[in-house]
Design a protein around this motif. Sequence first.
Motif, PDB file in Angstrom:
ATOM      1  N   UNK A   1       0.874  -1.184   0.000  1.00  0.00           N
ATOM      2  CA  UNK A   1       0.000   0.000   0.000  1.00  0.00           C
ATOM      3  C   UNK A   1       0.899   1.218   0.000  1.00  0.00           C
ATOM      4  N   UNK A   2       0.834   1.994  -1.038  1.00  0.00           N
ATOM      5  CA  UNK A   2       1.753   3.115  -1.180  1.00  0.00           C
ATOM      6  C   UNK A   2       0.963   4.412  -1.184  1.00  0.00           C
ATOM      7  N   UNK A   3       1.157   5.203  -0.159  1.00  0.00           N
ATOM      8  CA  UNK A   3       0.361   6.420  -0.036  1.00  0.00           C
ATOM      9  C   UNK A   3       1.145   7.694  -0.346  1.00  0.00           C
ATOM     10  N   UNK A   4       2.415   7.711  -0.039  1.00  0.00           N
ATOM     11  CA  UNK A   4       3.189   8.940  -0.221  1.00  0.00           C
ATOM     12  C   UNK A   4       3.647   9.142  -1.646  1.00  0.00           C
TER      13      UNK A   4
ATOM     14  N   UNK B   1       8.405  -9.832  -9.581  1.00  0.00           N
ATOM     15  CA  UNK B   1       7.927 -11.100  -9.025  1.00  0.00           C
ATOM     16  C   UNK B   1       6.435 -11.196  -9.320  1.00  0.00           C
ATOM     17  N   UNK B   2       5.863 -12.391  -9.107  1.00  0.00           N
ATOM     18  CA  UNK B   2       4.487 -12.579  -9.586  1.00  0.00           C
ATOM     19  C   UNK B   2       3.450 -12.495  -8.470  1.00  0.00           C
ATOM     20  N   UNK B   3       2.204 -12.385  -8.910  1.00  0.00           N
ATOM     21  CA  UNK B   3       1.057 -12.470  -7.987  1.00  0.00           C
ATOM     22  C   UNK B   3       1.012 -11.370  -6.935  1.00  0.00           C
ATOM     23  N   UNK B   4       1.449 -10.214  -7.270  1.00  0.00           N
ATOM     24  CA  UNK B   4       1.467  -9.139  -6.285  1.00  0.00           C
ATOM     25  C   UNK B   4       0.200  -8.302  -6.376  1.00  0.00           C
ATOM     26  N   UNK B   5      -0.115  -7.642  -5.293  1.00  0.00           N
ATOM     27  CA  UNK B   5      -1.199  -6.667  -5.299  1.00  0.00           C
ATOM     28  C   UNK B   5      -0.636  -5.354  -4.810  1.00  0.00           C
TER      29      UNK B   5
ATOM     30  N   UNK C   1       0.159 -10.068 -11.615  1.00  0.00           N
ATOM     31  CA  UNK C   1       0.082  -9.016 -10.598  1.00  0.00           C
ATOM     32  C   UNK C   1      -1.068  -8.080 -10.927  1.00  0.00           C
ATOM     33  N   UNK C   2      -1.588  -7.477  -9.875  1.00  0.00           N
ATOM     34  CA  UNK C   2      -2.632  -6.470 -10.067  1.00  0.00           C
ATOM     35  C   UNK C   2      -2.120  -5.171  -9.480  1.00  0.00           C
ATOM     36  N   UNK C   3      -2.200  -4.132 -10.269  1.00  0.00           N
ATOM     37  CA  UNK C   3      -1.775  -2.826  -9.770  1.00  0.00           C
ATOM     38  C   UNK C   3      -2.995  -1.923  -9.787  1.00  0.00           C
TER      39      UNK C   3
ATOM     40  N   UNK D   1       0.100  -6.881 -16.961  1.00  0.00           N
ATOM     41  CA  UNK D   1      -0.436  -6.933 -15.596  1.00  0.00           C
ATOM     42  C   UNK D   1      -1.794  -6.235 -15.631  1.00  0.00           C
ATOM     43  N   UNK D   2      -2.590  -6.481 -14.637  1.00  0.00           N
ATOM     44  CA  UNK D   2      -3.889  -5.814 -14.591  1.00  0.00           C
ATOM     45  C   UNK D   2      -3.698  -4.432 -13.970  1.00  0.00           C
ATOM     46  N   UNK D   3      -4.122  -3.435 -14.686  1.00  0.00           N
ATOM     47  CA  UNK D   3      -4.029  -2.064 -14.177  1.00  0.00           C
ATOM     48  C   UNK D   3      -5.450  -1.592 -13.918  1.00  0.00           C
ATOM     49  N   UNK D   4      -5.724  -1.377 -12.671  1.00  0.00           N
ATOM     50  CA  UNK D   4      -7.118  -1.051 -12.331  1.00  0.00           C
ATOM     51  C   UNK D   4      -7.176   0.273 -11.594  1.00  0.00           C
ATOM     52  N   UNK D   5      -8.390   0.762 -11.388  1.00  0.00           N
ATOM     53  CA  UNK D   5      -8.572   1.972 -10.602  1.00  0.00           C
ATOM     54  C   UNK D   5      -8.912   3.173 -11.451  1.00  0.00           C
ATOM     55  N   UNK D   6      -8.995   4.321 -10.812  1.00  0.00           N
ATOM     56  CA  UNK D   6      -9.431   5.525 -11.519  1.00  0.00           C
ATOM     57  C   UNK D   6      -8.342   6.590 -11.509  1.00  0.00           C
TER      58      UNK D   6
END
Length: 445
Positions: free
Chosen positions: A59-62, A71-75, A94-96, A113-118
């Motif tokens: 979880x990257x907030x800054x 590496x594989x299978x990351x969220x 991986x899902x980003x 990789x899956x790129x999701x979000x807004x």
Amino acid sequence: MNGNFKNIEIKSPNLAVDSNNSMIDTLLISSQDSTVNLGNKSYFKNINLLGNADKTKMFLNGNSENLTIDSKDNNIYINGKIKNLDIKANSVDSVIKINQNGIVQFLNAEVLVALKGSGIINKFHAEKRDYLQSDVKINEVFIVEDENAKNEVETLIKDLPKDLALDNKSNVDNARVAFDNLTIEQKALVRNDVLNSLENAEANIVELEIQEAKIIEVKRRAIEARQNAQNQQSTDVKKPTINQGGTKLVAFTFDDGPNSNVTNRIIDAFSNVGGHGTFFVLGNNVAKERNTITRIYENGHQIGNHSYNHKDLTTLNKADLDWQINTTNSEIQSIIGATPTIVRPTYGKVNNFVVNNVNYPLINWNIDTLDWKYRDSQSIFNIVMNNIHANSIVLFHDIYPTTASAIEILLPRLSEMGYQFVTIEQLAAYNGINLRSHNIYYSMN
Ligand code: NI
């Protein structure tokens, strides 16, 4: 954890990094199932997920700089700003998720990789078009896809020679196919000058194909006309002459041409009396006198070889002699589709070397009009009238207008006297002479 850290490395699985107010230079993760939680006020310069860092949750907030995932299978959840996000070849499955406030300045994807979000990706650099599946807003895209193919096309097109022979057609076609197969983005990257040279090459090819078709047609017509002229000749020669008690045949021969201005007048003069001559042409005149050569041939005259550029054959070595004769023959062959079978030595000069090494009959003359010397039609006329007799071979040069003028008065006059004008091969045949190489002929007596 809070504070500034230079290097942190997570090597054991199932560890969690939870930081809220930290500055991290480098965070290396090399074990699986890690959880990284960087809060609002955290900043990192480099985070690398190495080959074994599967199933990392992050979880990257800054606002941070470089995140490399290999590496594989990351969220990965991105809520802040990241300058460079590098998705390496091992990052499959991986899902980003780039959330509403998340911005990735530059994303480089080597795999899908899956790129999701807004959130937003400013620049997306992908190895392949397929990797571009994304819900995220992307401002600028650069697809690398087959960078090699693009380079190959550029090379292919650039290397096309400016004036192409027909056998390069397949190169041009390959370049076009390769270009057409590029993506729109790649096409835009092919340089304009490179593309122009492809288009020029294609235009050249079309032009060459038209020319080639024309040459084939001219050859076809020439062969047909030649056949008609020969059929006509066989009746000409057998036709009895007027009041002269026998057929008097002579061979008029013309050297050093063709020259359109002179040669065409001579052809016309022969047409008027129904006879034929022999033209010993120079190889280096052939290309520029293409039409005249064709006309000589079409009108049934004989074409002989007078060397390429009028070198004294007795001074040459074997290779140069062969070149003079063979180049001239192939120049002529390329236009009329037939190869000359007789050679006139330049200056009439022969020696044992020339006789032994020219593989065609050598045709000299027994009447020299000296047209090259006096350039005077009356003088030419007189010399011919004083010396002419049956089976003579008469030397002229179809490069002087005075020669054409002399021919224009000689042919009708001699024709009235019962002479007929025939080619060297006809004169030989009529006299039962079988022309042979390594022999010199001065007349057909
Ligand atoms: Ni000559």
